[in-house]
Design an enzyme around this catalytic site. Structure first.
Site, PDB file in Angstrom:
ATOM      1  N   ASP A 116       2.647   2.297   9.809  1.00 54.19           N
ATOM      2  CA  ASP A 116       2.407   3.670   9.372  1.00 54.19           C
ATOM      3  C   ASP A 116       1.113   3.712   8.563  1.00 54.19           C
ATOM      4  O   ASP A 116       1.095   3.424   7.378  1.00 54.19           O
ATOM      5  CB  ASP A 116       3.588   4.159   8.531  1.00 54.19           C
ATOM      6  N   MET A 117       0.027   4.054   9.246  1.00 52.38           N
ATOM      7  CA  MET A 117      -1.286   4.166   8.615  1.00 52.38           C
ATOM      8  C   MET A 117      -1.754   5.605   8.818  1.00 52.38           C
ATOM      9  O   MET A 117      -2.162   5.983   9.908  1.00 52.38           O
ATOM     10  CB  MET A 117      -2.272   3.175   9.248  1.00 52.38           C
ATOM     11  N   GLU A 118      -1.671   6.415   7.782  1.00 53.53           N
ATOM     12  CA  GLU A 118      -2.022   7.827   7.897  1.00 53.53           C
ATOM     13  C   GLU A 118      -3.216   8.199   7.026  1.00 53.53           C
ATOM     14  O   GLU A 118      -3.374   9.352   6.643  1.00 53.53           O
ATOM     15  CB  GLU A 118      -0.809   8.689   7.534  1.00 53.53           C
ATOM     16  N   SER A 119      -4.063   7.204   6.727  1.00 54.76           N
ATOM     17  CA  SER A 119      -5.211   7.463   5.855  1.00 54.76           C
ATOM     18  C   SER A 119      -6.290   8.280   6.546  1.00 54.76           C
ATOM     19  O   SER A 119      -6.999   9.056   5.906  1.00 54.76           O
ATOM     20  CB  SER A 119      -5.803   6.137   5.368  1.00 54.76           C
TER      21      SER A 119
END
EC number: 3.2.1.35
Length: 376
Positions: A116-119
């Site tokens: 989960d990488m939402e940057s």
């Protein structure tokens, strides 16, 4: 008995393909185990895949929140260089390997593994909302004079388009490298894990403005998804999101949001990765709300996924809503009631009919997260 099943389907003209549709549990109900509210037997009874002993991470499902050193400007904090073009790939991959080892422990892990990488988003134009900061700073990297000119006149579409086009050349290549190198590393060392990123593919259909809502993903987003085929080919488990909003959306519009996204997932899988398994995330609350999904909306969401040949769904929930015994009991009652009814209904052949685009708002009273206090 198989022939009876297919005869029933033929006579009544309903869809009865015997495809697997698996529900996974990504809700931190391990917190409830400590409060003497156990979901383990209930989830097992409902055939919802969960980890042993109710653990949030385990042999069946693990989500890793930004493992490694992803460049980020979330929460107005510049970390790890802030933008992909300013990040340190070597340090990121070293930290990524360390973080995954700590989380999975077992080299032979074979469950779902969600990063989960939402940057930021790898398509430069899609960095909107709070992510607009990536655009602004990359505009300045490209040309400070033009960036300042645009800041003083944001209605200049010609200048805006030029800045986006040129800045994408700076941003997108390193963004791709971060995503691709990360999946390459984790797949190398954890070969049996079912890796995928949360959120992709994106669609951005059914926008906030009621007069600009369309079930299909915008044409430009489809084109961008096509250009991002490198991502969809790089891993075989997709975890997009089909969260729905209630306020200012009709039940038909909520269904259109889910159906439009499923249509895009189908298209991308067919074109770029036919072996991909797709498990969209479903939240049991309405987006931006503390209200539980009605039976009708939960049923609609899961039915569209199942009839759209998705391989299952991931039920998601937040830890902040499960800090007290009464909150845990409240969710337990919802799962044992509304969710049980919906899941049992999905198993019946007569319910395997495609959503026809019409619906009726529930007449039941809205059900909200319980605002409660435990024993004083």
């Amino acid at each position: 008995m198989n022939w009876i099943f297919h005869l029933f389907c033929a006579v009544y003209g309903i869809f009865c393909e015997e495809n697997s549709f698996t529900i996974y549990w990504n809700v931190p109900t391990h917190q409830c185990e400590k409060l003497n509210v156990s979901f383990i037997s209930l989830l097992k009874e409902l055939n919802i895949v969960h980890n042993k002993d109710g653990n949030f991470s385990g042999e069946s499902f693990t989500i890793l929140y930004s493992p490694g050193l992803w460049p980020s400007m979330e929460h107005k904090n510049i970390t790890n260089g802030g933008m992909p073009q300013c990040g340190n790939m070597t340090l990121h991959l070293e930290k990524l390997e360390k973080d995954v080892k700590e989380k999975l422990k077992d080299d032979g892990y074979s469950g779902l593994a969600v990063i989960d990488m939402e940057s930021w988003r790898p398509v430069f134009r899609q960095n909107t909302g709070w992510m607009i900061k990536y655009r602004e700073l990359t505009f300045e990297q490209y040309n400070k004079t033009l960036a300042e000119e645009y800041k003083n006149n944001t209605t200049n579409d010609k200048l805006r388009n030029r800045l986006i086009k040129e800045s994408a050349e700076i941003f997108e290549a390193p963004a791709k490298d971060f995503l691709m190198n990360s999946t390459e590393l984790v797949k190398k060392y954890w070969k049996d894990a079912k890796w995928g990123y949360y959120g992709f593919p994106y669609c951005f259909n059914m926008g906030v403005a009621a007069n600009a809502r369309n079930e299909s993903c915008p044409k430009i987003v489809k084109e961008e998804n096509n250009k991002t085929e490198w991502l969809f080919k790089s891993y075989d488990y997709w975890f997009p999101s089909v969260y729905i909003t209630k306020v200012n959306f009709t039940c038909e519009e909520r269904g259109q949001l889910v159906r439009g996204r499923v249509t895009e997932y189908q298209r991308l899988r067919k074109e770029f990765n036919p072996k991909a398994k797709i498990y969209p995330y479903v939240w049991f609350l309405y987006n931006l709300s503390n209200e539980y999904l009605s039976k009708e909306d939960l049923e609609m969401s899961l039915k569209i996924l199942k009839m759209g040949k998705m391989d299952g769904a991931v039920i998601w929930g937040s830890s902040k809503n499960l800090t007290k015994e009464c909150e845990c009991k409240d969710l337990y009652d919802y799962v044992n009631g509304t969710m049980r009814t919906v899941l049992e209904g999905l198993k019946k052949p007569e319910n395997n009919v495609k959503w026809n685009g019409s619906c009726q708002e529930t007449s039941d009273a809205a059900r909200y997260l319980k605002n409660c206090t435990d024993k004083q």
